[in-house]
Design a protein around this motif. Structure first.
Motif, PDB file in Angstrom:
ATOM      1  N   ALA A 180      15.829 -81.865  54.304  1.00 15.79           N
ATOM      2  CA  ALA A 180      14.698 -81.030  54.929  1.00 15.79           C
ATOM      3  C   ALA A 180      14.732 -79.763  54.387  1.00 15.79           C
ATOM      4  O   ALA A 180      13.487 -79.234  54.035  1.00 15.79           O
ATOM      5  CB  ALA A 180      14.850 -81.032  56.217  1.00 15.79           C
ATOM      6  N   MET A 181      15.764 -79.092  54.565  1.00 12.72           N
ATOM      7  CA  MET A 181      15.566 -77.415  53.745  1.00 12.72           C
ATOM      8  C   MET A 181      15.184 -77.795  52.219  1.00 12.72           C
ATOM      9  O   MET A 181      14.470 -76.735  51.786  1.00 12.72           O
ATOM     10  CB  MET A 181      17.142 -77.059  54.075  1.00 12.72           C
ATOM     11  N   ASP A 182      15.678 -78.605  51.445  1.00 12.08           N
ATOM     12  CA  ASP A 182      15.380 -78.743  49.979  1.00 12.08           C
ATOM     13  C   ASP A 182      13.769 -78.867  49.990  1.00 12.08           C
ATOM     14  O   ASP A 182      13.151 -78.246  49.051  1.00 12.08           O
ATOM     15  CB  ASP A 182      15.917 -79.996  49.545  1.00 12.08           C
ATOM     16  N   ASP A 183      13.277 -79.531  50.758  1.00 11.72           N
ATOM     17  CA  ASP A 183      11.620 -79.741  50.666  1.00 11.72           C
ATOM     18  C   ASP A 183      11.136 -78.514  51.015  1.00 11.72           C
ATOM     19  O   ASP A 183      10.194 -78.169  50.425  1.00 11.72           O
ATOM     20  CB  ASP A 183      11.328 -80.957  51.691  1.00 11.72           C
ATOM     21  N   PRO A 197       6.454 -66.668  56.827  1.00  3.67           N
ATOM     22  CA  PRO A 197       7.060 -66.666  58.116  1.00  3.67           C
ATOM     23  C   PRO A 197       7.025 -68.079  58.658  1.00  3.67           C
ATOM     24  O   PRO A 197       7.981 -68.622  59.526  1.00  3.67           O
ATOM     25  CB  PRO A 197       6.124 -66.044  59.079  1.00  3.67           C
ATOM     26  N   SER A 198       6.082 -68.885  58.338  1.00  2.00           N
ATOM     27  CA  SER A 198       5.978 -70.395  58.934  1.00  2.00           C
ATOM     28  C   SER A 198       7.065 -71.203  58.368  1.00  2.00           C
ATOM     29  O   SER A 198       7.686 -72.034  58.816  1.00  2.00           O
ATOM     30  CB  SER A 198       4.652 -70.859  58.697  1.00  2.00           C
ATOM     31  N   ARG A 199       7.088 -71.088  56.888  1.00  2.00           N
ATOM     32  CA  ARG A 199       8.355 -71.662  56.247  1.00  2.00           C
ATOM     33  C   ARG A 199       9.598 -71.433  57.155  1.00  2.00           C
ATOM     34  O   ARG A 199      10.405 -72.229  57.429  1.00  2.00           O
ATOM     35  CB  ARG A 199       8.357 -71.528  54.792  1.00  2.00           C
ATOM     36  N   ASP A 200       9.775 -70.076  57.079  1.00  2.00           N
ATOM     37  CA  ASP A 200      11.048 -69.626  57.974  1.00  2.00           C
ATOM     38  C   ASP A 200      11.213 -70.268  59.208  1.00  2.00           C
ATOM     39  O   ASP A 200      12.292 -70.812  59.723  1.00  2.00           O
ATOM     40  CB  ASP A 200      11.161 -68.271  58.014  1.00  2.00           C
ATOM     41  N   ALA A 201      10.110 -70.492  59.952  1.00  2.00           N
ATOM     42  CA  ALA A 201      10.074 -70.890  61.307  1.00  2.00           C
ATOM     43  C   ALA A 201      10.495 -72.625  61.119  1.00  2.00           C
ATOM     44  O   ALA A 201      11.251 -73.094  62.058  1.00  2.00           O
ATOM     45  CB  ALA A 201       8.510 -70.899  61.969  1.00  2.00           C
ATOM     46  N   LEU A 202      10.159 -73.228  60.312  1.00  2.00           N
ATOM     47  CA  LEU A 202      10.384 -74.777  59.995  1.00  2.00           C
ATOM     48  C   LEU A 202      11.733 -74.743  59.736  1.00  2.00           C
ATOM     49  O   LEU A 202      12.434 -75.699  60.036  1.00  2.00           O
ATOM     50  CB  LEU A 202       9.593 -75.368  58.832  1.00  2.00           C
ATOM     51  N   SER A 234      -5.431 -78.595  56.317  1.00  2.00           N
ATOM     52  CA  SER A 234      -5.413 -77.224  55.734  1.00  2.00           C
ATOM     53  C   SER A 234      -5.896 -77.040  54.372  1.00  2.00           C
ATOM     54  O   SER A 234      -5.979 -75.784  53.836  1.00  2.00           O
ATOM     55  CB  SER A 234      -3.783 -76.519  55.994  1.00  2.00           C
ATOM     56  N   GLY A 235      -6.157 -78.239  53.664  1.00  2.00           N
ATOM     57  CA  GLY A 235      -6.478 -78.244  52.323  1.00  2.00           C
ATOM     58  C   GLY A 235      -5.533 -77.684  51.363  1.00  2.00           C
ATOM     59  O   GLY A 235      -5.974 -77.616  50.121  1.00  2.00           O
ATOM     60  N   ALA A 236      -4.092 -77.798  51.683  1.00  2.00           N
ATOM     61  CA  ALA A 236      -3.116 -77.783  50.683  1.00  2.00           C
ATOM     62  C   ALA A 236      -3.137 -78.803  49.869  1.00  2.00           C
ATOM     63  O   ALA A 236      -3.715 -79.936  49.757  1.00  2.00           O
ATOM     64  CB  ALA A 236      -1.615 -77.855  51.395  1.00  2.00           C
ATOM     65  N   ASP A 237      -2.595 -78.631  48.592  1.00  2.00           N
ATOM     66  CA  ASP A 237      -2.575 -79.662  47.639  1.00  2.00           C
ATOM     67  C   ASP A 237      -1.356 -80.848  47.778  1.00  2.00           C
ATOM     68  O   ASP A 237      -0.675 -80.796  48.801  1.00  2.00           O
ATOM     69  CB  ASP A 237      -2.063 -78.968  46.141  1.00  2.00           C
ATOM     70  N   ARG A 238      -1.625 -81.989  47.213  1.00  2.00           N
ATOM     71  CA  ARG A 238      -1.078 -83.159  47.758  1.00  2.00           C
ATOM     72  C   ARG A 238       0.570 -82.989  47.580  1.00  2.00           C
ATOM     73  O   ARG A 238       1.146 -83.594  48.382  1.00  2.00           O
ATOM     74  CB  ARG A 238      -1.404 -84.067  46.659  1.00  2.00           C
ATOM     75  N   ARG A 239       1.069 -82.175  46.583  1.00  2.00           N
ATOM     76  CA  ARG A 239       2.308 -82.080  46.519  1.00  2.00           C
ATOM     77  C   ARG A 239       3.225 -81.425  47.852  1.00  2.00           C
ATOM     78  O   ARG A 239       4.345 -81.817  48.173  1.00  2.00           O
ATOM     79  CB  ARG A 239       2.910 -81.377  45.068  1.00  2.00           C
ATOM     80  N   ARG A 240       2.506 -80.494  48.308  1.00  2.00           N
ATOM     81  CA  ARG A 240       2.970 -79.501  49.324  1.00  2.00           C
ATOM     82  C   ARG A 240       2.676 -80.325  50.506  1.00  2.00           C
ATOM     83  O   ARG A 240       3.739 -80.682  51.556  1.00  2.00           O
ATOM     84  CB  ARG A 240       2.297 -78.302  49.790  1.00  2.00           C
ATOM     85  N   VAL A 241       1.622 -81.137  50.728  1.00  2.00           N
ATOM     86  CA  VAL A 241       1.419 -82.254  51.865  1.00  2.00           C
ATOM     87  C   VAL A 241       2.749 -83.126  52.037  1.00  2.00           C
ATOM     88  O   VAL A 241       3.384 -83.453  53.093  1.00  2.00           O
ATOM     89  CB  VAL A 241       0.189 -82.965  51.579  1.00  2.00           C
ATOM     90  N   GLU A 242       3.201 -83.734  50.827  1.00  2.00           N
ATOM     91  CA  GLU A 242       4.235 -84.574  50.720  1.00  2.00           C
ATOM     92  C   GLU A 242       5.649 -84.102  51.128  1.00  2.00           C
ATOM     93  O   GLU A 242       6.400 -84.711  51.631  1.00  2.00           O
ATOM     94  CB  GLU A 242       4.300 -85.497  49.354  1.00  2.00           C
ATOM     95  N   ALA A 243       5.789 -82.802  50.596  1.00  2.00           N
ATOM     96  CA  ALA A 243       6.975 -82.140  50.869  1.00  2.00           C
ATOM     97  C   ALA A 243       7.123 -81.867  52.574  1.00  2.00           C
ATOM     98  O   ALA A 243       8.053 -82.207  53.085  1.00  2.00           O
ATOM     99  CB  ALA A 243       7.067 -80.870  50.180  1.00  2.00           C
ATOM    100  N   LEU A 244       5.927 -81.683  52.958  1.00  2.00           N
ATOM    101  CA  LEU A 244       6.123 -81.377  54.508  1.00  2.00           C
ATOM    102  C   LEU A 244       6.290 -82.824  55.313  1.00  2.00           C
ATOM    103  O   LEU A 244       7.098 -82.803  56.315  1.00  2.00           O
ATOM    104  CB  LEU A 244       4.987 -80.685  54.936  1.00  2.00           C
ATOM    105  N   GLU A 245       5.681 -83.605  54.497  1.00  2.00           N
ATOM    106  CA  GLU A 245       5.846 -84.998  55.485  1.00  2.00           C
ATOM    107  C   GLU A 245       7.238 -85.396  55.216  1.00  2.00           C
ATOM    108  O   GLU A 245       7.833 -85.888  56.207  1.00  2.00           O
ATOM    109  CB  GLU A 245       5.029 -86.144  54.471  1.00  2.00           C
ATOM    110  N   ARG A 246       7.789 -85.225  54.067  1.00  2.00           N
ATOM    111  CA  ARG A 246       9.338 -85.802  53.942  1.00  2.00           C
ATOM    112  C   ARG A 246      10.228 -84.690  54.869  1.00  2.00           C
ATOM    113  O   ARG A 246      10.980 -85.407  55.523  1.00  2.00           O
ATOM    114  CB  ARG A 246       9.695 -85.511  52.399  1.00  2.00           C
ATOM    115  N   TYR A 247       9.878 -83.551  54.935  1.00  2.00           N
ATOM    116  CA  TYR A 247      10.612 -82.505  55.817  1.00  2.00           C
ATOM    117  C   TYR A 247      10.506 -83.299  57.251  1.00  2.00           C
ATOM    118  O   TYR A 247      11.436 -83.132  57.910  1.00  2.00           O
ATOM    119  CB  TYR A 247      10.059 -81.203  55.688  1.00  2.00           C
ATOM    120  N   SER A 264       3.126 -76.324  59.719  1.00  2.00           N
ATOM    121  CA  SER A 264       2.847 -77.259  58.403  1.00  2.00           C
ATOM    122  C   SER A 264       1.660 -76.748  57.734  1.00  2.00           C
ATOM    123  O   SER A 264       1.456 -76.544  56.459  1.00  2.00           O
ATOM    124  CB  SER A 264       2.873 -78.543  58.485  1.00  2.00           C
ATOM    125  N   ALA A 265       0.445 -76.523  58.545  1.00  2.00           N
ATOM    126  CA  ALA A 265      -0.710 -76.080  57.816  1.00  2.00           C
ATOM    127  C   ALA A 265      -0.510 -74.501  57.232  1.00  2.00           C
ATOM    128  O   ALA A 265      -0.916 -74.239  55.818  1.00  2.00           O
ATOM    129  CB  ALA A 265      -1.608 -75.855  59.015  1.00  2.00           C
TER     130      ALA A 265
END
Lengths: 325, 325
Positions: A297-300, A308-313, A188-201, A56-57
């Motif tokens: 989860a895929m939509d998020d 590569p990390s997104r593909d891994a998720l 990792s210092g990512a912005d809030r929107r991405r943090v929330e997308a990963l939390e939902r994932y 996620s980081a």
């Protein structure tokens, strides 16, 4: 067939030292405690939650920093503490093919061992530079416990609805997945929107994982799944396929089904369920619902940059679904 | 005869709202959880640890601030979680004259209830303006668990020494007393020397309390003490009077004594101990050792300015010792 470890390729370097670091964290001057810690290391799992922290980081487009190593250990310790206490809950005597702590020492010791591991995880989180992790993890632990308590009180309740079931498994399983992803992205210092997308994932794959786990409890192979199965049926825990089945039958059939779970004189409910009831359509329904959560989860993930990390998720999400086969 | 509540006079105003605040903290949208929380409120104790928080703040010469109200609740919640989990440990079915949670619901529920209460206490500590409380409480919880685990593994060990016994009871009981005093003083803004004197005071009265509790387990009156007694003897837990007695007898007498604890066919060990063994001198020795710790606690109080709260802490120490009668 996807193997879960293959999905972790982008964070293999980060995960390499994890086993040893966990052992190091729990090292103790108490011979009794050291022996117990050594014992539970034998039922180390796939380390999915630490992998979610690191993936996620990176998928959030942020940087992996020193705090992620601590977070990876912390979420795995919280998960381990939950497992140790869960073994008391369902009277399981085998977990990952190793005798559980309570089968060896009675109920006294695993309660304290789990408490110790929880406390150690909290102690580690307090040493992080910001209180976010401590706050998130204390909240998640409360939610997990509340979910498990609700589930116990809902046993043998044939009026249990799908929304309430989903709320319970979200609490008891998915929240720690969500927190692992959230914390990885957040630190990792990512912005809030991405943090929330990963939390939902994380929450979505957690719910899907638990739905499928509950299906496997009814129809899985103990040798493949690697733990005692059929415990939900024996303890009166109504899971999605059972909730669906109860809602689709009526009259004598419904009564026969309720007896399968309620009649205390019955043994081997699991074999009876498969042999005497036509639960195929209800299992299919449950797998479809798991699939819905994986799609969400895929939509998020689609909102994140291609890495590569997104593909891994993505592959992790596919793996969760593949467990049904 | 000193009554503990009388000692709390200087902080009566601060303690007045405590019961309601604890209930408010644990309020929940889960009917199951609310019911459990309501149940454990019935076995609320003397609230000694919250009183120590407030009394230490004032005895240290500092100011009682809003954080102390949180700390008072937090230490009481940690103590409550420990009690709920301890009931699983010793199979006790009565605590403070109320059925324990596990006697009512089996072992599943109290494990989770205790976990929930621990997590809530940590969540509250994270919201304090400095991480001191979180750090201290996570550390103390680890020490408590380690002490309890060591004690379990030392059961039936007639080679247990007094120093090791003292180390165990310091961990399992006295550390939370010490932390209550330390945190009260620390968050009042008192200087380090006074904080440390109060921490030592708390540890000393905690050790004394446990020595006397262990004596009462052998010779107390269940109606007066208000909990199941004789459990140490039944579970092979060697406490100070037993350690002392074992060290003073030899040969056939020693063997007869070991049999009292080891022989699985025996019942009612507690009555047999009093009737068949001359343990009076060993009990006297244990009470004298408790007295030593109380004296040490008084010495630490002597370093503080004379205030009503310091006198109250003196009275608390005297009360601990009075329990023997």
């Amino acid at each position: 067939m996807v193997e879960l470890a293959d999905c972790f390729a982008p964070v293999q370097a980060e995960l390499a030292g994890l086993e040893q670091e966990i052992q190091g964290e729990l090292a103790s001057d108490s011979k009794a405690l050291s022996g117990l810690v050594g014992h539970i290391s034998k039922y180390a799992g796939k380390r999915l939650r630490p992998a979610l922290v690191y993936l996620s980081a990176k998928a959030a487009g942020g940087r992996v920093v020193r705090e992620h190593d601590k977070l990876a250990i912390i979420v795995e310790l919280i998960h381990t503490a939950t497992l140790v206490h869960d073994d008391i809950l369902d009277g399981a005597d085998v977990r990952r093919r190793v005798a559980t702590v309570n089968a060896l020492y009675g109920n006294h010791v695993p309660v304290l061992l789990g408490d110790f591991i929880y406390a150690h995880a909290f102690a580690m989180s307090v040493d992080l530079p910001t209180p976010d992790a401590s706050r998130i993890l204390a909240r998640v632990t409360k939610i997990v416990c509340k979910g498990e308590i609700n589930q116990i009180f809902d046993r043998f309740d044939f009026g249990l609805t799908e929304p309430r079931y989903l709320k319970i498994i979200e609490a008891k399983t998915a929240e720690l997945y969500a927190a692992s992803c959230e914390l990885g992205a957040l630190y990792s210092g990512a912005d809030r929107r991405r943090v929330e997308a990963l939390e939902r994932y994380g929450r979505s794959i957690g719910v899907a994982f638990q739905i499928i786990d509950d299906c496997l409890d009814l129809i899985g192979d103990e040798g493949v799944v690697g733990k005692s199965l059929g415990t939900d049926l024996e303890s009166g825990k109504l899971t999605l396929p059972l909730i669906h089945y109860a809602a689709t039958v009526s009259g004598a059939e419904r009564q026969r089904f309720e007896s399968l779970i309620r009649d205390e004189s019955l043994t081997n409910r699991r074999a009876r369920l498969s042999e005497e009831f036509d639960i195929g359509a209800s299992l299919d329904y449950a797998f479809r619902r798991a699939d819905d959560f994986i799609k969400s989860a895929m939509d998020d993930l689609d909102t994140l940059p291609a890495t590569p990390s997104r593909d891994a998720l993505r592959a992790v999400a596919e793996f969760v679904l593949c467990r049904k086969r």
